[in-house]
Design an enzyme around this catalytic site. Structure first.
Site, PDB file in Angstrom:
ATOM      1  CG  HIS A   1      28.538  13.141  22.244  1.00  0.00           C
ATOM      2  ND1 HIS A   1      29.459  12.338  21.618  1.00  0.00           N
ATOM      3  CD2 HIS A   1      27.919  12.354  23.164  1.00  0.00           C
ATOM      4  CE1 HIS A   1      29.406  11.132  22.146  1.00  0.00           C
ATOM      5  NE2 HIS A   1      28.486  11.124  23.082  1.00  0.00           N
TER       6      HIS A   1
ATOM      7  CB  CYS B   1      12.842   6.692  33.315  1.00  0.00           C
ATOM      8  SG  CYS B   1      13.068   5.189  32.367  1.00  0.00           S
TER       9      CYS B   1
END
Length: 748
Positions: free
Chosen positions: A356, A668
């Site tokens: 994160h 992607c």
């Protein structure tokens, strides 16, 4: 005492790092000898000094090192005599040296023993106490024995490597966020460290419960405040991180165990340390990436709780005007607290590219390197250069090098301005071919909406994000609202919703999955086909949301075999019939595709052509599976390279087969927006690239300055290469010749 000694030696020997081993040693010696202070001083023979490397009981100042010359203090005398010194009142000894920063004036009794291996002095082991007394013979024998055992565990090569950190000028690390930064290194001295919390008991559990409750409330309020702050701006990804922190903090089991530890008589700090570390170790022991990252999140929670338990930490921090944060670990909360107008770079000793904190520094555009194998205290207040392109840290650079990097920063600012000028123009090659630039979405809808005019649609919407932020499976109605918002936001463009992709690198808190090898286990489409009710609810929600717009693409993750595609299509058709019966009219049929990320499907493309409407190559996982390497593992992360010749040949094969069989081909993953990869992908035949929002401007800038023939030539030469380094050299030369070298390094 023999049993206790053996236990200490085993724990120290099994520690993964020398610093951790020394912290274990001083803590366990204090407990075993019932003494107030234990410290380890290690000898650096090149500089002829001792470094205070670990202590329990003394004040080891954050952000700088404590040293003693070989001829200074009683510690120096122990080393020179190479024998124990046992004093009832050390301060009366003529060799006593007072060091104000360590706050040892309270302690009188002193016992120091040398750590010697093969006649080589490695350091000095010291215990101290306030009481005026000499340590008895059994205590001295215990410490001498431990020092002997430590000498066998330590090696001169370890110490040479450790002290070499203080003289390093160029340190290799992992690039976590691109860019270049120059500033003074700064270690935050206010952050509490878990390893500085020691076992302590209380006679007033009620008071400790009150303190713990207050800390939990303060942390919860803090997370809500940061979530709102970032949600109000363009940083929705960051806001989602604090929502997840709030969810972890509200976990019933975690809170129950915290209060249970206090009720057993522990002070609140010790309760936080023991419970958080227990939970974190359980996550860290698992092999999948997402769970490992949750261990870091839990430690971040623990750090915030310790912060709110310490009244001394509540004052303001005196940050420099410009600084580069240096830290052992980095949490999103730490980043949120820093003055964004002063923070220019980040250096982290531990950290994963998909943590994160890494997501947040990329979202904030802060040049960052992780996995820098150097103690943060060594970097405090030294001039640093962070090169987030190459993954390098330069310490106290020479003036000429400093001037060169300052020039690169100026050119990088100009390049970003030039790229922004192109962002609203179509992504069209010089030779006329139109490239579709799509967006990877799922974390920040408002920010994604702002990119609407700059992109050709949503190439990947991560539907698992809302699942991860809730305490239970979202209802069909909740999912309809979620998907409807995205489909309507881009109602004139294709929107690709990936079905629930959890397991391995992404876990749901209410659906824990424990496996020996989760990356190859129960994940992606395997879970949802085994739990068809989850799949059907989600697909029904997608189809209902698409009823008015008709721009839905459904993407199936982690497909391994054709029968999975057949079963998924059967369930999608069933869901369609159920929706039509519910609403009473025919609904638009979605396009159905798979995420090609498992190598087995590379060889099944002719058969897939009859079953799917499109294929989206997921380069992140495909690279990991082809190379058999975990890119978040710092030991092998250097092996992970999407430009490995084997990966390029797989991509070429996919593009060739897709063209032969008329398959709508997309790509992607990080390759799609990486300037080092874009030209090769175009040359291989890829025309749909889906990337993160921050990559769009530079990708368009690059695409508008190349033509297909030269991209094809680069791709063919890259396919002939034998090493990834050869490919990178070819791409670098290609970019430099076209004046775009600044996209893959600092500068223009």
């Amino acid at each position: 005492m023999l049993t206790r000694l053996r236990e200490i030696v085993e724990k120290v020997a099994s520690a993964p790092r020398l610093n951790e081993a020394l912290n274990i040693l001083v803590t366990d010696i204090c407990l075993a000898m019932d003494t107030e202070v234990c410290s380890v001083y290690l000898a650096d023979h090149d500089r002829r000094c001792y470094y205070l490397m670990a202590t329990r009981g003394l004040k080891k100042p954050r952000g700088r090192t404590v040293t003693l010359a070989f001829d200074e203090g009683i510690v120096g005398l122990v080393g020179r005599l190479a024998e124990p010194i046992n004093l009832a009142d050390a301060q009366k000894h003529p060799s006593f040296k007072y060091i104000p920063s360590v706050k040892e004036e309270r302690f009188r009794a002193f016992l120091g023993v040398p750590i010697i291996q093969r006649r080589q002095l490695l350091g000095v082991l010291v215990v101290q106490q306030r009481e005026l007394r000499q340590y008895d013979e059994s205590e001295e024998s215990f410490l001498v024995t431990l020092a002997t055992q430590m000498a066998a565990i330590l090696s001169q090569s370890q110490l040479t490597a450790l002290f070499g950190q203080y003289r390093q000028t160029r340190i290799r690390a992992l690039p976590a966020a691109p860019g270049v930064a120059i500033a003074e290194g700064w270690q935050d001295a206010t952050l509490p460290l878990m390893e500085q919390v020691y076992q302590a008991s209380t006679l007033d559990p009620a008071l400790e419960r009150e303190r713990l409750t207050g800390a939990l409330e303060e942390a919860a309020n803090e997370f809500r405040r940061y979530s709102k702050r970032f949600a109000a701006g363009a940083q929705k990804e960051t806001a989602a991180i604090f929502d997840l922190y709030s969810h972890l903090l509200s976990d019933t089991r975690l809170r129950r165990e915290l209060f249970a530890e206090v009720d057993k008589g522990s002070v609140a700090e010790w309760a936080v340390k023991t419970v958080i570390e227990k939970f974190a170790e359980q996550f860290a022991a698992l092999s999948d990436n997402y769970l490992k990252e949750r261990a870091g999140d839990l430690r971040a929670l623990g750090q915030r709780l310790l912060f709110h338990l310490d009244d001394a930490n509540q004052g303001p921090n005196a940050w420099p005007e410009r600084f580069i944060l240096v830290a052992d670990e980095l949490s999103a909360t730490t980043l949120a607290e820093l003055p964004q107008d002063r923070l220019v770079g980040v250096v982290v000793r531990d950290g994963a590219a998909n943590s994160h904190a890494a997501i947040m520094v990329r979202a904030l555009g802060i040049p960052t390197v992780m996995g820098a194998d150097i103690q943060p205290s060594v970097l405090h207040r030294r001039t640093l250069i962070v090169d987030g392109y190459r993954g390098e840290l330069l310490v106290d650079p020479e003036p000429v090098l400093l001037q060169e990097y300052q020039r690169l920063i100026s050119e990088e600012i100009e390049l970003s301005r030039l790229a922004e000028d192109d962002v609203n123009l179509p992504a069209q090659l010089k030779s006329g071919e139109r490239i579709k630039v799509m967006l990877n979405a799922g974390l920040s809808p408002e920010h994604e909406e702002k990119l609407g005019s700059r992109i050709d649609g949503i190439g990947l919407y991560r539907t698992e994000i809302p699942f991860m932020l809730q305490s239970g499976f979202p209802s069909e109605e909740e999912q309809v609202a979620q998907y409807q918002g995205m489909l309507q936001m881009f109602n004139d463009k294709p929107v690709t919703l990936r079905t629930l992709d959890v397991g391995a690198d992404k876990q749901l808190p209410y659906m824990p999955i424990s496996e020996e090898n989760p990356c190859l286990g129960w994940r992606g489409i395997r879970i949802t086909l085994d739990q068809p009710e989850i799949f059907l609810i989600q697909v029904r929600a997608m189809l209902r949301a698409n009823a008015a717009t008709g721009n839905l693409n459904i993407l199936l993750p982690m497909v391994t075999s054709l029968d999975e595609v057949d079963e998924a299509r059967r369930l999608i058709e069933r869901a369609g019939r159920e929706v039509e019966e519910m609403i009473g009219y025919e609904i638009p049929k979605p396009r159905i595709g798979i995420m090609l990320e498992v190598p087995s499907m590379v060889f099944m493309l002719p058969h897939l052509a009859k079953r799917v409407d499109f294929i989206s190559v997921g380069t992140n996982d495909l690279t990991q599976y082809i190379l058999a390497v975990d890119r978040n593992n710092t030991r092998v992360a250097n092996i992970y390279d999407s430009l490995h010749p084997a990966m390029l040949r797989a991509l070429a094969m996919i593009a060739r087969e897709a063209e032969i069989h008329g398959i709508d081909l997309r790509l992607c993953g990080e390759m799609a927006g990486d300037p080092m990869c874009v030209a090769i992908l175009i040359g291989l035949g890829y025309r749909h690239l889906s990337m993160n929002g921050r990559s769009v401007a530079r990708a368009k800038y690059l695409l508008r300055r190349i033509d297909y023939a030269e991209a094809e030539n680069l791709a063919q030469r890259s396919l002939e290469a034998q090493l990834a380094t050869e490919v990178r050299h070819q791409v670098a030369a290609f970019m430099e010749r076209r004046g775009m070298g600044g996209l893959i390094r600092g500068g223009l």
